[in-house]
Design a protein around this motif. Structure first.
Motif, PDB file in Angstrom:
ATOM      1  N   GLU A 147       4.748  -0.476  -3.181  1.00 31.47           N
ATOM      2  CA  GLU A 147       2.992   0.143  -3.092  1.00 31.47           C
ATOM      3  C   GLU A 147       2.322  -1.028  -4.103  1.00 31.47           C
ATOM      4  O   GLU A 147       1.880  -1.057  -4.026  1.00 31.47           O
ATOM      5  CB  GLU A 147       4.275   1.205  -4.510  1.00 31.47           C
ATOM      6  CG  GLU A 147       4.896   2.282  -4.302  1.00 31.47           C
ATOM      7  CD  GLU A 147       3.419   2.264  -3.490  1.00 31.47           C
ATOM      8  OE1 GLU A 147       2.885   2.772  -2.945  1.00 31.47           O
ATOM      9  OE2 GLU A 147       4.668   4.003  -2.229  1.00 31.47           O
ATOM     10  N   VAL A 178      -5.946   5.145   2.230  1.00 30.57           N
ATOM     11  CA  VAL A 178      -4.396   3.647   1.757  1.00 30.57           C
ATOM     12  C   VAL A 178      -3.765   4.322   1.084  1.00 30.57           C
ATOM     13  O   VAL A 178      -2.517   4.037   1.229  1.00 30.57           O
ATOM     14  CB  VAL A 178      -5.070   2.113   1.564  1.00 30.57           C
ATOM     15  CG1 VAL A 178      -3.658   1.657   0.884  1.00 30.57           C
ATOM     16  CG2 VAL A 178      -5.688   1.166   2.562  1.00 30.57           C
ATOM     17  N   ILE A 179      -4.136   5.111  -0.118  1.00 34.80           N
ATOM     18  CA  ILE A 179      -3.696   5.583  -1.022  1.00 34.80           C
ATOM     19  C   ILE A 179      -3.107   6.861  -0.595  1.00 34.80           C
ATOM     20  O   ILE A 179      -2.082   7.398  -0.822  1.00 34.80           O
ATOM     21  CB  ILE A 179      -4.341   5.745  -2.752  1.00 34.80           C
ATOM     22  CG1 ILE A 179      -4.907   4.983  -3.066  1.00 34.80           C
ATOM     23  CG2 ILE A 179      -3.938   7.298  -3.157  1.00 34.80           C
ATOM     24  CD1 ILE A 179      -6.238   5.406  -4.633  1.00 34.80           C
ATOM     25  N   THR A 180      -3.454   7.484   0.028  1.00 32.91           N
ATOM     26  CA  THR A 180      -2.781   8.423   0.931  1.00 32.91           C
ATOM     27  C   THR A 180      -1.856   8.058   1.623  1.00 32.91           C
ATOM     28  O   THR A 180      -1.169   9.156   1.918  1.00 32.91           O
ATOM     29  CB  THR A 180      -4.300   9.270   1.297  1.00 32.91           C
ATOM     30  OG1 THR A 180      -4.869   9.652   1.192  1.00 32.91           O
ATOM     31  CG2 THR A 180      -3.550  10.813   2.181  1.00 32.91           C
ATOM     32  N   VAL A 181      -1.940   6.995   2.050  1.00 34.22           N
ATOM     33  CA  VAL A 181      -1.140   7.374   3.296  1.00 34.22           C
ATOM     34  C   VAL A 181      -0.193   6.488   2.594  1.00 34.22           C
ATOM     35  O   VAL A 181       1.373   7.016   2.531  1.00 34.22           O
ATOM     36  CB  VAL A 181      -1.413   6.330   4.448  1.00 34.22           C
ATOM     37  CG1 VAL A 181      -0.408   5.803   5.247  1.00 34.22           C
ATOM     38  CG2 VAL A 181      -2.870   6.402   5.762  1.00 34.22           C
ATOM     39  N   ALA A 182      -0.057   5.606   1.099  1.00 33.69           N
ATOM     40  CA  ALA A 182       1.170   5.351   0.230  1.00 33.69           C
ATOM     41  C   ALA A 182       1.579   6.083  -0.694  1.00 33.69           C
ATOM     42  O   ALA A 182       2.920   6.595  -0.311  1.00 33.69           O
ATOM     43  CB  ALA A 182       0.260   4.734  -0.528  1.00 33.69           C
ATOM     44  N   ALA A 183       0.613   7.403   0.024  1.00 34.86           N
ATOM     45  CA  ALA A 183       1.365   9.257  -0.351  1.00 34.86           C
ATOM     46  C   ALA A 183       2.342   9.140   0.168  1.00 34.86           C
ATOM     47  O   ALA A 183       3.460   9.161  -0.403  1.00 34.86           O
ATOM     48  CB  ALA A 183       0.789   9.735  -1.805  1.00 34.86           C
ATOM     49  N   ALA A 184       2.025   9.929   1.266  1.00 38.95           N
ATOM     50  CA  ALA A 184       3.293  10.096   2.186  1.00 38.95           C
ATOM     51  C   ALA A 184       4.008   8.883   2.289  1.00 38.95           C
ATOM     52  O   ALA A 184       5.296   9.554   2.694  1.00 38.95           O
ATOM     53  CB  ALA A 184       2.209   9.789   3.685  1.00 38.95           C
ATOM     54  N   ALA A 208       5.939   6.789   0.500  1.00 40.16           N
ATOM     55  CA  ALA A 208       6.286   6.823  -0.797  1.00 40.16           C
ATOM     56  C   ALA A 208       7.384   8.592  -0.493  1.00 40.16           C
ATOM     57  O   ALA A 208       8.618   8.500  -0.685  1.00 40.16           O
ATOM     58  CB  ALA A 208       6.086   7.262  -2.180  1.00 40.16           C
TER      59      ALA A 208
END
Lengths: 165, 102
Positions: free
Chosen positions: B36, B67-73, B75
Motif C-alpha cells: 500500500e 489505482v486507489i480502486t484497484v488497491a482496495a480490491a 487489499a
C-alpha cells in the motif's frame, strides 16, 4: 532548501510521510505498524491538497484510512497470536535489502535529476472535483464501468476464498 | 515554490521504503501494508505530473482514482487469502509457507 509557507508545509508533510513509512516497515509490533500506516495515509492526503487535488484527498481518507487500514487491523486481530512483540518480524534479508533499495533510490534520483520534464505553466482549473466528475462520465466512462466489475469480482472472490468449507 | 522534482523525490523515497518492507517483512499483513505504501508513492507521482505537466486536464488524477480502486480490491482479496492461510497453517509468516517451493 526552499522557504515560504507552502514549502514549509511540504517539508513537514514529507517528513511525516517518510518517518511514518519507515516506522511501518520497521516496527516490531505489527499493530503499531498499522497505526503508523494511518498517519502516513493522512499525510499523503495533505500532499494531495497541496497539489490542488481536493477530491483525491477526500477519496484517500475515505478509502485508505477508512476502509483499507481498518481491514488490515481486522486481519491483524483475527490472526491474533502472531503479533506479540516476541516474534521476530523481519527475515535475514535486511542488509541485502538495504543495499538493493539504496542502489535503486540513487539510480532513481539520478534519473530524476537528469530528465528535462516538459513543464506547463498554464493556470489550472479552480475546481478539480467538477472536472473529474465531467471526465469520468464522458471520456473515461468505459474504464469507470469496467472498474465496477473489478470491484464486484474482488467482492465475490474474497467471499469465496475466506468462507469455511 | 515547491517544484515537480520535490514531489518526485518524495515519491521515490516512499517507494523504496515500501520495497524494503516487502523484502524484509516476515508477516504477510506487513507485506500487504508495504505494498500500500508503494501504491501511495505511485499516486503522488500521478497527481504531481497532473499538476505540473498537464495543469488544465485531470487525466493524472483520474488514473490515481483507478489505482486507489484497484488497491482496495487487492487489499480485500489479499487479506482473504491471508485469513485462509492462517486457518490452514496456523501462521502467516511467509518463510514458513513453502508449499509452492521445490
Amino acid at each position: 532548501m526552499l522557504t515560504g509557507v507552502p514549502a514549509t508545509i511540504f517539508y513537514i508533510l514529507a517528513a511525516m510521510i517518510i518517518g511514518s513509512a519507515v516506522m511501518v516497515v520497521s516496527m516490531k509490533n505489527i499493530f503499531h505498524s498499522a497505526l503508523f500506516l494511518v498517519l502516513c495515509f493522512f499525510s499523503v492526503a495533505g500532499i494531495y491538497i497541496l497539489l490542488g487535488a481536493e477530491f483525491l484527498a477526500a477519496v484517500q481518507i475515505l478509502i485508505y484510512v477508512g476502509a483499507i487500514t481498518i481491514l488490515m487491523i481486522f486481519a491483524i486481530m483475527l490472526t491474533h497470536k502472531l503479533y506479540s512483540a516476541k516474534i521476530k518480524q523481519s527475515n535475514e534479508q535486511v542488509v541485502p535489502g538495504l543495499i538493493i533499495v539504496g542502489a535503486l533510490l540513487i539510480a532513481t534520483l539520478f534519473a530524476l535529476g537528469n530528465t528535462a520534464w516538459k513543464l506547463s505553466f498554464e493556470t489550472p482549473e479552480a475546481q478539480s472535483t467538477v472536472g473529474i466528475g465531467k471526465l469520468l462520465l464522458t471520456e473515461y466512462v468505459l474504464p469507470f464501468e469496467v472498474v465496477s466489475v473489478v470491484l464486484l469480482t474482488a467482492l465475490i472472490g474474497a467471499v469465496i476464498i475466506a468462507r469455511r468449507e | 515554490m515547491v517544484g515537480l522534482n520535490h514531489y518526485l523525490t518524495l515519491s521515490a523515497i516512499l517507494f523504496c521504503v515500501g520495497i524494503f518492507g516487502v523484502l524484509t517483512r516476515r508477516n504477510a499483513i506487513g507485506i500487504l501494508m508495504s505494498i500500500e505504501l508503494m501504491f501511495n508513492a505511485v499516486n503522488i507521482n500521478f497527481v504531481a505530473f497532473s499538476k505540473f505537466v498537464t495543469p488544465t486536464g485531470f487525466a493524472g488524477q483520474i488514473f490515481a482514482i483507478f489505482v486507489i480502486t484497484v488497491a482496495a480490491a487487492e487489499a480485500t482479496v489479499g487479506l482473504a487469502i491471508v485469513l485462509l492461510i492462517y486457518r490452514n497453517y496456523k501462521g502467516i509468516n511467509v518463510d514458513q509457507i513453502n508449499i509452492m517451493k521445490w
